[in-house]
Design a protein around this motif. Structure first.
Motif, PDB file in Angstrom:
ATOM      1  N   ALA A  61     -13.826  51.095  40.136  1.00 56.91           N
ATOM      2  CA  ALA A  61     -14.007  51.911  38.825  1.00 56.91           C
ATOM      3  C   ALA A  61     -15.330  51.851  38.101  1.00 56.91           C
ATOM      4  CB  ALA A  61     -12.796  51.503  37.859  1.00 56.91           C
ATOM      5  N   TYR A  62     -15.905  50.534  38.233  1.00 55.87           N
ATOM      6  CA  TYR A  62     -17.450  50.429  37.782  1.00 55.87           C
ATOM      7  C   TYR A  62     -18.368  51.132  38.506  1.00 55.87           C
ATOM      8  CZ  TYR A  62     -21.656  47.808  36.779  1.00 55.87           C
ATOM      9  OH  TYR A  62     -22.902  47.563  36.393  1.00 55.87           O
ATOM     10  N   VAL A  63     -18.175  51.226  39.891  1.00 58.72           N
ATOM     11  CA  VAL A  63     -19.237  51.821  40.554  1.00 58.72           C
ATOM     12  C   VAL A  63     -18.943  53.557  40.240  1.00 58.72           C
ATOM     13  CG1 VAL A  63     -20.146  52.409  42.783  1.00 58.72           C
ATOM     14  CG2 VAL A  63     -19.534  50.008  42.369  1.00 58.72           C
ATOM     15  N   ALA A  64     -17.873  53.822  40.142  1.00 64.10           N
ATOM     16  CA  ALA A  64     -17.546  55.335  39.995  1.00 64.10           C
ATOM     17  C   ALA A  64     -17.700  55.831  38.675  1.00 64.10           C
ATOM     18  CB  ALA A  64     -16.150  55.695  40.501  1.00 64.10           C
ATOM     19  N   PRO A  66     -18.655  56.992  34.987  1.00 65.48           N
ATOM     20  CA  PRO A  66     -20.007  57.668  34.376  1.00 65.48           C
ATOM     21  C   PRO A  66     -20.698  56.726  33.378  1.00 65.48           C
ATOM     22  CG  PRO A  66     -18.079  58.720  33.565  1.00 65.48           C
ATOM     23  CD  PRO A  66     -17.710  57.498  34.623  1.00 65.48           C
ATOM     24  N   VAL A  67     -20.191  55.750  32.868  1.00 59.45           N
ATOM     25  CA  VAL A  67     -20.902  54.672  31.904  1.00 59.45           C
ATOM     26  C   VAL A  67     -21.942  54.320  32.556  1.00 59.45           C
ATOM     27  CG1 VAL A  67     -20.404  52.988  30.540  1.00 59.45           C
ATOM     28  CG2 VAL A  67     -18.851  54.672  30.342  1.00 59.45           C
ATOM     29  N   ASP A  68     -21.753  53.745  33.837  1.00 54.96           N
ATOM     30  CA  ASP A  68     -22.612  53.078  34.669  1.00 54.96           C
ATOM     31  C   ASP A  68     -23.868  53.804  34.950  1.00 54.96           C
ATOM     32  OD1 ASP A  68     -23.438  50.860  36.302  1.00 54.96           O
ATOM     33  OD2 ASP A  68     -22.979  51.657  38.036  1.00 54.96           O
ATOM     34  N   LEU A  69     -23.791  55.424  34.513  1.00 58.90           N
ATOM     35  CA  LEU A  69     -25.020  56.015  34.905  1.00 58.90           C
ATOM     36  C   LEU A  69     -26.277  55.571  34.145  1.00 58.90           C
ATOM     37  CD1 LEU A  69     -23.361  59.430  35.629  1.00 58.90           C
ATOM     38  CD2 LEU A  69     -24.650  57.763  37.151  1.00 58.90           C
ATOM     39  N   VAL A  70     -25.756  55.123  32.874  1.00 56.89           N
ATOM     40  CA  VAL A  70     -26.843  55.007  31.909  1.00 56.89           C
ATOM     41  C   VAL A  70     -27.894  53.870  32.347  1.00 56.89           C
ATOM     42  CG1 VAL A  70     -27.283  53.978  29.575  1.00 56.89           C
ATOM     43  CG2 VAL A  70     -25.277  55.461  29.918  1.00 56.89           C
ATOM     44  N   PRO A  71     -27.609  52.617  32.993  1.00 62.36           N
ATOM     45  CA  PRO A  71     -28.578  51.912  33.576  1.00 62.36           C
ATOM     46  C   PRO A  71     -29.338  52.547  34.679  1.00 62.36           C
ATOM     47  CG  PRO A  71     -26.450  50.704  33.390  1.00 62.36           C
ATOM     48  CD  PRO A  71     -26.273  52.026  32.996  1.00 62.36           C
ATOM     49  N   GLU A  72     -28.754  53.319  35.478  1.00 58.78           N
ATOM     50  CA  GLU A  72     -29.440  53.883  36.574  1.00 58.78           C
ATOM     51  C   GLU A  72     -30.476  55.058  35.852  1.00 58.78           C
ATOM     52  OE1 GLU A  72     -26.083  53.522  37.141  1.00 58.78           O
ATOM     53  OE2 GLU A  72     -26.403  52.212  38.596  1.00 58.78           O
TER      54      GLU A  72
END
Length: 118
Positions: A61-64, A66-72
């Motif tokens: 869930a972490y990798v998939a 969309p919230v994780d896109l912010v650091p990228e």
């Protein structure tokens, strides 16, 4: 320092699992086929892998997410490092846990009411 230890543990788990496979451990297809049985046995309380399955689900869930896109977006390549560490940990954990589950299946004695199955 805590992140370094977690990263080291993830890479160690992956290396250990890959080394086990090269020493005659279960084939990848056998491991993949064991995942649904492992989930079912954990949900029934027969196998003690519930917490590890929850952690693996959280990693996916972490990798998939969309919230994780912010650091990228903000940190470009450096934002991808956390995903790489999580994916590496996940791969190592899946390999290690499926091997552990397959070993558990082998040693578990099947019980049929009124019969002993060797």
């Amino acid at each position: 320092m805590g992140r370094t230890l977690k990263r080291t543990a993830a890479f160690t788990a992956l290396a250990r699992a890959l080394a086990a496979g090269s020493r005659g451990g279960p084939a990848l297809g056998t491991r993949v086929a064991a995942v649904p049985r492992m989930i079912r046995a954990s949900m029934r309380g027969e196998y003690d892998g519930g917490l590890r399955l929850a952690l693996m689900t959280a990693a996916v869930a972490y990798v998939a997410s969309p919230v994780d896109l912010v650091p990228e977006l903000m940190l470009s390549v450096f934002g991808l490092v956390d995903d790489a560490v999580v994916v590496t940990w996940l791969a190592g954990t899946v390999l290690a846990e499926t091997e552990r589950f397959l070993q558990w299946e082998k040693t578990r004695s099947p019980v049929v009411p009124g019969h002993v199955v060797p």
